[in-house]
Write a protein that holds these residues in place. Structure first.
Motif, mmCIF file in Angstrom:
data_model
loop_
_atom_site.group_PDB
_atom_site.id
_atom_site.type_symbol
_atom_site.label_atom_id
_atom_site.label_comp_id
_atom_site.label_asym_id
_atom_site.label_seq_id
_atom_site.Cartn_x
_atom_site.Cartn_y
_atom_site.Cartn_z
ATOM 1 N N HIS A 359 0.852 -1.199 0.000
ATOM 2 C CA HIS A 359 0.000 0.000 0.000
ATOM 3 C C HIS A 359 0.888 1.249 0.000
ATOM 4 C CE1 HIS A 359 -3.415 -2.595 0.710
ATOM 5 N NE2 HIS A 359 -2.894 -3.042 1.847
ATOM 6 N N PRO A 360 1.676 1.459 -1.056
ATOM 7 C CA PRO A 360 2.630 2.573 -1.070
ATOM 8 C C PRO A 360 1.980 3.947 -1.050
ATOM 9 C CG PRO A 360 2.466 1.576 -3.250
ATOM 10 C CD PRO A 360 1.705 0.686 -2.311
ATOM 11 N N ASN A 361 0.709 4.015 -1.421
ATOM 12 C CA ASN A 361 0.027 5.311 -1.461
ATOM 13 C C ASN A 361 -0.713 5.636 -0.174
ATOM 14 O OD1 ASN A 361 0.820 5.786 -4.174
ATOM 15 N ND2 ASN A 361 -0.850 4.469 -4.901
ATOM 16 N N ASP A 362 -0.449 4.859 0.868
ATOM 17 C CA ASP A 362 -1.100 5.091 2.161
ATOM 18 C C ASP A 362 -0.058 5.147 3.283
ATOM 19 O OD1 ASP A 362 -4.172 4.838 1.627
ATOM 20 O OD2 ASP A 362 -3.240 3.201 0.510
ATOM 21 N N PRO A 363 0.872 6.097 3.205
ATOM 22 C CA PRO A 363 1.904 6.200 4.247
ATOM 23 C C PRO A 363 1.314 6.722 5.555
ATOM 24 C CG PRO A 363 2.062 8.061 2.757
ATOM 25 C CD PRO A 363 1.013 7.137 2.178
ATOM 26 N N LEU A 364 1.966 6.362 6.641
ATOM 27 C CA LEU A 364 1.500 6.756 7.972
ATOM 28 C C LEU A 364 2.653 7.308 8.785
ATOM 29 C CD1 LEU A 364 -0.732 6.765 10.196
ATOM 30 C CD2 LEU A 364 0.022 4.443 10.784
ATOM 31 N N ALA A 365 2.401 8.421 9.453
ATOM 32 C CA ALA A 365 3.366 9.005 10.385
ATOM 33 C C ALA A 365 2.721 9.073 11.759
ATOM 34 C CB ALA A 365 3.775 10.402 9.927
ATOM 35 N N ILE A 366 3.465 8.605 12.767
ATOM 36 C CA ILE A 366 2.963 8.647 14.141
ATOM 37 C C ILE A 366 3.953 9.431 14.984
ATOM 38 C CG2 ILE A 366 2.102 7.315 16.093
ATOM 39 C CD1 ILE A 366 1.903 4.898 14.252
ATOM 40 N N SER A 367 3.484 10.462 15.653
ATOM 41 C CA SER A 367 4.352 11.278 16.492
ATOM 42 C C SER A 367 4.965 10.430 17.600
ATOM 43 C CB SER A 367 3.542 12.432 17.101
ATOM 44 O OG SER A 367 4.235 13.014 18.176
ATOM 45 N N VAL A 368 6.288 10.539 17.756
ATOM 46 C CA VAL A 368 6.964 9.807 18.835
ATOM 47 C C VAL A 368 6.498 10.326 20.193
ATOM 48 C CG1 VAL A 368 9.215 9.418 19.928
ATOM 49 C CG2 VAL A 368 8.950 9.116 17.456
ATOM 50 N N LYS A 369 6.157 11.603 20.260
ATOM 51 C CA LYS A 369 5.613 12.155 21.512
ATOM 52 C C LYS A 369 4.300 11.475 21.861
ATOM 53 C CE LYS A 369 4.394 16.562 23.700
ATOM 54 N NZ LYS A 369 4.295 18.041 23.505
ATOM 55 N N LEU A 371 3.480 8.413 20.907
ATOM 56 C CA LEU A 371 3.805 7.030 21.267
ATOM 57 C C LEU A 371 4.401 6.933 22.663
ATOM 58 C CD1 LEU A 371 5.244 5.800 17.858
ATOM 59 C CD2 LEU A 371 3.038 5.183 18.884
ATOM 60 N N LYS A 372 5.067 7.989 23.109
ATOM 61 C CA LYS A 372 5.598 8.009 24.475
ATOM 62 C C LYS A 372 4.479 7.832 25.495
ATOM 63 C CE LYS A 372 8.138 10.965 27.721
ATOM 64 N NZ LYS A 372 8.800 12.299 27.903
ATOM 65 N N ASN A 373 3.317 8.378 25.177
ATOM 66 C CA ASN A 373 2.165 8.300 26.085
ATOM 67 C C ASN A 373 1.229 7.144 25.727
ATOM 68 O OD1 ASN A 373 2.951 10.674 27.519
ATOM 69 N ND2 ASN A 373 2.144 11.909 25.834
ATOM 70 N N ASN A 374 1.556 6.423 24.660
ATOM 71 C CA ASN A 374 0.748 5.273 24.240
ATOM 72 C C ASN A 374 1.713 4.163 23.844
ATOM 73 O OD1 ASN A 374 -2.278 6.425 23.832
ATOM 74 N ND2 ASN A 374 -0.794 7.978 23.206
ATOM 75 N N ARG A 375 2.315 3.545 24.842
ATOM 76 C CA ARG A 375 3.415 2.611 24.606
ATOM 77 C C ARG A 375 2.962 1.340 23.898
ATOM 78 N NH1 ARG A 375 6.057 0.916 29.338
ATOM 79 N NH2 ARG A 375 7.725 0.223 27.939
ATOM 80 N N ILE A 376 1.684 1.033 23.979
ATOM 81 C CA ILE A 376 1.083 -0.025 23.147
ATOM 82 C C ILE A 376 0.018 0.650 22.306
ATOM 83 C CG2 ILE A 376 -0.194 -2.189 23.123
ATOM 84 C CD1 ILE A 376 0.910 -2.816 25.870
ATOM 85 N N TYR A 377 0.246 0.706 20.999
ATOM 86 C CA TYR A 377 -0.681 1.437 20.137
ATOM 87 C C TYR A 377 -1.085 0.569 18.948
ATOM 88 C CZ TYR A 377 -2.521 4.841 16.846
ATOM 89 O OH TYR A 377 -3.321 5.501 15.962
ATOM 90 N N HIS A 378 -2.391 0.351 18.796
ATOM 91 C CA HIS A 378 -2.925 -0.457 17.704
ATOM 92 C C HIS A 378 -3.470 0.439 16.592
ATOM 93 C CE1 HIS A 378 -3.094 -3.372 21.065
ATOM 94 N NE2 HIS A 378 -2.964 -4.298 20.122
ATOM 95 N N ASN A 379 -3.230 0.022 15.351
ATOM 96 C CA ASN A 379 -3.788 0.734 14.207
ATOM 97 C C ASN A 379 -3.775 -0.230 13.019
ATOM 98 O OD1 ASN A 379 -4.692 2.751 12.361
ATOM 99 N ND2 ASN A 379 -3.617 4.327 13.547
ATOM 100 N N GLU A 380 -4.162 0.267 11.863
ATOM 101 C CA GLU A 380 -4.134 -0.571 10.665
ATOM 102 C C GLU A 380 -3.992 0.296 9.424
ATOM 103 O OE1 GLU A 380 -8.297 -1.830 9.152
ATOM 104 O OE2 GLU A 380 -8.386 -2.001 11.351
ATOM 105 N N ILE A 381 -3.491 -0.288 8.356
ATOM 106 C CA ILE A 381 -3.415 0.350 7.048
ATOM 107 C C ILE A 381 -4.088 -0.579 6.040
ATOM 108 C CG2 ILE A 381 -1.910 1.146 5.184
ATOM 109 C CD1 ILE A 381 0.174 1.859 7.282
ATOM 110 N N ARG A 384 -4.581 -4.130 7.162
ATOM 111 C CA ARG A 384 -3.453 -4.834 7.773
ATOM 112 C C ARG A 384 -3.218 -4.252 9.155
ATOM 113 N NH1 ARG A 384 2.722 -5.814 5.432
ATOM 114 N NH2 ARG A 384 3.303 -7.343 7.024
ATOM 115 N N LYS A 385 -3.533 -5.024 10.166
ATOM 116 C CA LYS A 385 -3.485 -4.550 11.550
ATOM 117 C C LYS A 385 -2.088 -4.729 12.134
ATOM 118 C CE LYS A 385 -8.367 -5.643 12.267
ATOM 119 N NZ LYS A 385 -9.350 -6.411 13.064
ATOM 120 N N PHE A 386 -1.705 -3.766 12.963
ATOM 121 C CA PHE A 386 -0.382 -3.824 13.573
ATOM 122 C C PHE A 386 -0.419 -3.177 14.950
ATOM 123 C CE2 PHE A 386 -0.560 -0.030 10.882
ATOM 124 C CZ PHE A 386 -0.221 0.975 11.783
ATOM 125 N N VAL A 387 0.640 -3.432 15.699
ATOM 126 C CA VAL A 387 0.811 -2.823 17.013
ATOM 127 C C VAL A 387 2.188 -2.170 17.065
ATOM 128 C CG1 VAL A 387 1.694 -4.982 18.050
ATOM 129 C CG2 VAL A 387 0.713 -3.185 19.520
#
Length: 462
Positions: A359-369, A371-381, A384-387
């Protein structure tokens, strides 16, 4: 000066010949075979007579076209002497109506936010202009304007010759207990390939921006773009063909462009594919692997068997922690601009970049700040689900999650799902106490501005 005399002066002062030995094609051009305007612009750098320079500029201004803007800007950028630069600036300001003085970044931003307008022979201009800096630069551009996936006017010199920032090739690695130059809080980039685990300290890699090696019996190149904050690990063999990569000396949207030694094609660092040159359109895209940005203390605790770069690199540099690019990293200012910046985050805010090959046309950026407050974070593209797991040192790792939900990331580094099953966290996968496997998904950290400039449609979690 009479126009015929002026033309003769230009013809005698400048000729450009590129032999087949210097290029990947048989291509020879002389000054009377290319657009004479190209000769006019280039002659400004080789003629010292100020009256002749003014006559050339007067002729250029009288016959002005929008295609001249990028050439005038690049001549102004490289011109010696305040007198010539002032004359060039005067023409630029009169013809564009813009008042950016000698702020090159502002001029580039102005140009890059319009449709590209370049002459058919602009590639010859660009080749000759930059060959004054390094003759190897010629081949990047000659006869390659039509084989480009990126705007030619956005390819900008980064200030060094080819491999002027020298890559570390087959660098010396030492055991963890031998790395007495590292403190536990020093930043390293960790990789693991087929059980071969290695750490590359930021304090060393920032001076070289690339290493090439065989790790876990896989030929790889680790590419560090200090300007945009990315370290990406590529497998350099594609469909049986080995590509020997280097640092081109050029940038695209503040992101370094690599080159391959055989064809001198320019490659995108973020995508691992050729974007200018004979390899464009050949279906080549290097596979990339995960890199984790972490502390030396955390990495060696997880991987006591790790190898780490030796200070014996063969080069004399001040490899002290935080020395390389100290001023650049200390502020949010950019050294080389991009067409526009997105103010949702600060320019150099660290994000975790995820780009799935399928899925090259669906890039995702997640702020490290975030993620610091969400040390386990679920999402999908796209289903395709990931943690995303974030350690106490803010090291980010991404794994497939399928339909499993995780609720606890323990101090010992284990993961517990909502059913109470314990999962072992490794660099390659998550493995449950029942033997189930969830594979690692490649990801890397980057500065927000660099990622967003390359992928303006990126989704952002903050």
């Amino acid at each position: 000066m009479h126009k015929k005399l002026l033309a003769l002066y230009i013809l005698l002062s400048f000729s450009f010949t590129l032999s087949a030995e210097e290029s990947d094609i048989s291509y020879t051009t002389t000054s009377d075979q290319i657009d004479p305007v190209i000769n006019q612009f280039l002659s400004l750098l080789s003629i010292s007579d100020t009256k002749v320079q003014k006559a050339i500029l007067s002729d250029i201004e009288s016959n002005w076209q929008p295609e001249y803007e990028i050439m005038l800007l690049e001549i102004m950028y490289f011109a010696d002497g305040n007198k010539l630069r002032s004359e060039l600036l005067g023409v630029m300001q009169r013809k564009t109506g813009k008042k950016f003085a000698f702020d090159a970044n502002k001029w580039y931003e102005y140009l890059w936010n319009k449709p590209q307008k370049i002459l058919p022979d602009y590639h010859i201009f660009k080749a000759k202009l930059h060959s004054y800096l390094d003759r190897k630069f010629r081949v990047y551009f000659i006869a390659r304007q039509k084989d480009a996936l990126i705007r030619f006017d956005e390819i900008r010199w980064g200030g060094v010759k080819q491999d002027g920032i020298p890559p570390l090739r087959d660098p010396e690695m030492i055991n963890a207990n031998e790395a007495d130059y590292l403190n536990d809080n020093h930043i390293v980039f960790g990789i693991s390939v087929n059980g071969d685990t290695r750490a590359y300290p930021k304090r060393i890699l920032a001076w070289h921006e690339m290493f090439t090696d065989v790790v876990g019996k896989v030929p790889v190149a680790g590419v560090y773009c200090t300007l945009c904050g990315t370290v990406i690990l590529y497998e350099t063999k594609h469909k049986g063909k080995q590509h020997k990569m280097g640092t081109s000396g050029f940038l695209y949207r503040s992101n370094k462009l690599m080159y391959d030694q055989e064809t001198q094609s320019l490659w995108s660092t973020l995508e691992g594919k050729p974007v200018v040159g004979p390899l464009v359109g050949k279906g080549i895209q290097l596979e990339y692997r995960s890199v984790v940005t972490t502390t030396w203390g955390e990495w060696k605790k997880l991987h006591p068997e790790t190898k780490v770069l030796s200070l014996n690199t063969g080069y004399k540099r001040d490899y002290g922690e935080g020395v390389a690019y100290q001023n650049y990293f200390a502020t949010d200012n950019l050294m080389f601009n991009v067409p526009s910046v997105d103010k949702q985050l600060k320019n150099k805010a660290s994000i975790l970049a995820i780009r799935l090959d399928e899925h090259p046309n669906d890039p995702l950026a997640i702020s490290v700040k975030f993620l610091k407050n969400n040390r386990i974070y679920h999402n999908e593209i796209k289903g395709r689900k990931f943690v995303v797991l974030t350690s106490r040192s803010l090291a980010n790792r991404v794994y497939e999650s399928q339909n499993i939900q995780f609720k606890n990331y323990t101090k010992d580094g284990d993961l517990i799902d909502t059913n109470g099953t314990i999962w072992k966290v490794t660099e390659d996968y998550l493995k449950s106490s029942k033997g189930d496997i969830l594979k690692r998904i490649p990801a890397f950290n980057a500065f927000w501005f660099g990622w967003q400039a390359a992928y303006p449609n990126t989704r952002l979690i903050k």
